[in-house]
Design an enzyme around this catalytic site. Structure first.
Site, short mmCIF file in Angstrom:
data_model
loop_
_atom_site.label_atom_id
_atom_site.label_comp_id
_atom_site.label_asym_id
_atom_site.label_seq_id
_atom_site.Cartn_x
_atom_site.Cartn_y
_atom_site.Cartn_z
N GLN A 65 -20.80 -8.16 9.66
CA GLN A 65 -19.58 -8.94 9.92
C GLN A 65 -18.89 -8.51 8.65
O GLN A 65 -19.21 -7.89 8.06
CB GLN A 65 -19.38 -9.84 10.07
CG GLN A 65 -19.93 -10.66 11.32
CD GLN A 65 -18.12 -9.96 12.38
OE1 GLN A 65 -17.41 -10.58 11.72
NE2 GLN A 65 -18.76 -11.05 13.29
N CYS B 248 -8.07 2.52 -1.13
CA CYS B 248 -7.33 1.26 -0.18
C CYS B 248 -7.27 -0.16 -0.76
O CYS B 248 -8.70 -0.48 -1.11
CB CYS B 248 -7.85 1.46 0.54
SG CYS B 248 -8.15 0.64 2.58
N ASP C 89 -21.84 -12.23 20.56
CA ASP C 89 -21.34 -11.60 19.89
C ASP C 89 -21.25 -10.46 20.41
O ASP C 89 -21.45 -9.41 19.87
CB ASP C 89 -21.71 -11.63 18.61
CG ASP C 89 -20.45 -11.63 17.22
OD1 ASP C 89 -19.71 -11.30 17.80
OD2 ASP C 89 -21.33 -11.51 16.24
N CYS D 180 -13.55 -9.80 19.26
CA CYS D 180 -13.30 -9.07 18.10
C CYS D 180 -11.92 -8.74 19.02
O CYS D 180 -11.40 -7.47 18.43
CB CYS D 180 -13.54 -8.25 17.07
SG CYS D 180 -14.88 -7.04 18.61
N CYS E 64 0.71 -1.68 0.01
CA CYS E 64 -0.06 0.03 -0.22
C CYS E 64 0.81 1.52 -0.16
O CYS E 64 1.75 1.33 1.48
CB CYS E 64 -0.66 -0.20 1.33
SG CYS E 64 -1.98 1.27 1.47
N GLU F 66 -31.04 -7.94 20.36
CA GLU F 66 -30.14 -6.42 19.86
C GLU F 66 -30.85 -5.20 20.20
O GLU F 66 -31.87 -4.48 19.83
CB GLU F 66 -29.65 -6.62 18.21
CG GLU F 66 -29.58 -5.46 17.45
CD GLU F 66 -28.14 -5.33 17.58
OE1 GLU F 66 -27.88 -4.25 18.30
OE2 GLU F 66 -27.32 -6.49 18.03
N CYS G 286 -3.62 -0.83 8.94
CA CYS G 286 -2.84 -1.95 8.41
C CYS G 286 -2.10 -2.02 9.36
O CYS G 286 -0.36 -0.75 8.37
CB CYS G 286 -2.51 -1.49 6.89
SG CYS G 286 -3.96 -2.00 6.30
N CYS H 257 -0.81 5.80 6.70
CA CYS H 257 -2.60 6.35 7.02
C CYS H 257 -2.65 5.60 8.73
O CYS H 257 -1.40 4.37 8.63
CB CYS H 257 -3.35 5.01 6.05
SG CYS H 257 -4.37 4.80 6.74
#
Length: 478
Positions: free
Chosen positions: A298, A164, A406, A433, A65, A349, A74, A71
């Site tokens: 997701q 990107c 989740d 996550c 990249c 939710e 990454c 940025c």
């Protein structure tokens, strides 16, 4: 001093040690032997500046990249992809050991991607023009040219990103269309210094399975001047893209304004569809899902199939189980569970639009034994267990066989974990996550009669420090 880099932080800095003291060095990767100059010393750690790369790591690569190091994304762009997968496995194991109190936890190899590029189906890009100025007569003008991209690391400076490699082609095409429209029509970007200006963020959702695209413009106002011109430009830029790798043709199906005058969050609850339909349709694993502007879904559909496949393997459903899908989003896990053989699913939710999507997605996929409730999971689940005030008896929960968790990055509220334990599921399948909050919650559940079985990291976010983990916990006496 000279040190060997033996780990990497979430910010992408290398971590080495000198006489037991941790030293963090930017610009290094796992396996590098470097000479660094110490710039700051704390009680138990120090920061160093890279002076010389004495012996490059065999896993060091040139970043593909052009915005690498500029940025803020990454963080692992200079580390070979196979090494990233091993590093994330190690980081999950370390968190489970150090924060979860587990001894030698079983952590499977990270499930990676064959082509770890263009995988994101949602791009959130801030818009900036260097600020605004008010001329005589109250005319507000931009100080610079429109920049649409991503924040520089640890700042709110916007890097104007023309491509990107993680984002979909429609996302970058929409950014270019907006960039050109703002320049041609003198449309302002929001300036927090003066609390003036119009465009805050550009958000693009792309359905990989169908090619349908939704563009969301977050604005500090009631509308966009000459919006029809912008809609036509967005349509042209996206229509002229070549087909995706899977052969689907991209098409702009929805343009939405999100009215956000407070700026507390990126988006507010107020959405106005100004072109097309209010949702887009995605197809994954033979299932169909409607996605609305505010709903969670997701971001990597290719890896999502692998993630949920592993979750269903852990759940081991046989056809009569009562399943709870907590923090259910648009209902993806619950619908996968019904497809895998669950008897019934109850999802909770907090985002109203996502609950509407979840109910609609059940109908689209021919699923009748699922119910979805809007509210905070830690508040709604106890109500479903007690049964007080329930109008729908199908929502009453006496017990559950499998619970899917989740949660967002902050993990689960202890009240929710207590409520989950009270229905005595034989299995808890926890998808996270953030390995740190996952480890914290596993420690708590282990004190409530659940034992950790195993975890599998899934690389939903190649080239970044993030990793998704699916974990199986078993009730001790089940």
């Amino acid at each position: 001093m000279q040190i060997r880099i033996e780990d990497m932080t979430q910010e992408g800095a290398g971590l080495g040690r000198d006489n037991g003291m941790a030293v963090f060095v930017k610009g290094t990767v796992l396996g590098d032997l470097v000479e660094c100059e110490i710039t700051k010393v704390k009680k138990n750690y120090a920061f160093g500046r890279l002076v010389e790369l004495v012996e490059p790591s065999p896993d060091r690569i040139e970043a593909e990249c052009p915005y690498s190091g500029i940025c803020g994304g990454c963080q692992y762009s200079r580390l070979a992809y196979d090494a990233q997968l091993k590093l994330k496995e190690k980081q999950v194991r370390d968190k489970l050991t150090r924060l979860g109190g587990l001894e030698n936890p079983k952590v499977n190899p990270t499930i990676g991607m064959e082509e770890p590029f263009r995988y994101r189906n949602k791009a959130t890009m801030p818009v900036w023009t260097g600020g605004i100025i008010t001329r005589k007569g109250g005319i507000v003008e931009n100080l610079g040219e429109p920049a649409i991209g991503f924040y520089r690391g640890k700042s709110h400076d916007v890097v104007d990103c023309y491509d990107c490699y993680l984002q979909s082609e429609p996302a970058m095409a929409a950014a270019e269309a907006l960039r050109r429209f703002m320049a041609e029509d003198n449309i302002t970007a929001y300036d927090p210094k003066w609390d003036k200006g119009l465009i805050r963020h550009l958000i693009v959702k792309t359905a990989r399975g169908t090619g349908e695209v939704m563009v969301i413009l977050v604005i500090n106002g009631k509308g966009i001047p000459n919006a029809q011109k912008l809609i036509e430009m967005l349509d042209d830029y996206i229509y002229n893209l070549p087909p995706a790798e899977n052969g689907v043709e991209y098409s702009l199906e929805s343009v939405v304004l999100n009215i956000n005058k407070t700026g507390k969050d990126i988006m507010s609850d107020e959405c106005i569809t100004i072109a097309g339909k209010p949702t887009i349709l995605e197809e994954v694993g033979g299932l169909k899902f409607e996605i609305s502007p505010l709903s969670f879904y997701q971001v990597n559909p290719v890896q999502m199939e692998k993630l949920y496949g592993k979750a269903m393997e852990y759940a081991d459903l046989h056809g009569s189980e009562t399943v709870l899908d907590l923090y259910c989003g648009v209902g993806t896990i619950g619908i996968f569970a019904m497809q895998a053989g669950a008897g019934r699913v109850i999802g909770i939710e907090s985002v109203k639009g996502a609950v509407i999507d979840a109910n609609r997605n059940s109908v689209i996929n021919g699923i009748v034994k699922s119910r979805y409730v809007c509210g905070r999971a830690e508040e709604e689940l106890p109500k479903l267990i007690s049964g007080e005030g329930l109008k729908d008896e199908d929502l009453k929960i006496d017990s559950a066989d499998v619970v899917f968790l989740d949660p967002p990055r902050a993990g689960c509220d202890e009240r929710l974990l207590d409520a989950v334990v009270s229905v005595e599921p034989s299995k808890i399948v926890y998808i996270s996550c953030d390995p740190a909050t996952l480890a914290r919650d596993i420690r708590y559940l282990s004190e409530k009669g659940y034992v950790f079985e195993e975890a599998t990291p899934v690389d939903m976010f190649p080239w970044t420090m993030h990793v998704e983990v699916v974990t199986c916990l078993q009730r001790v006496n089940s």
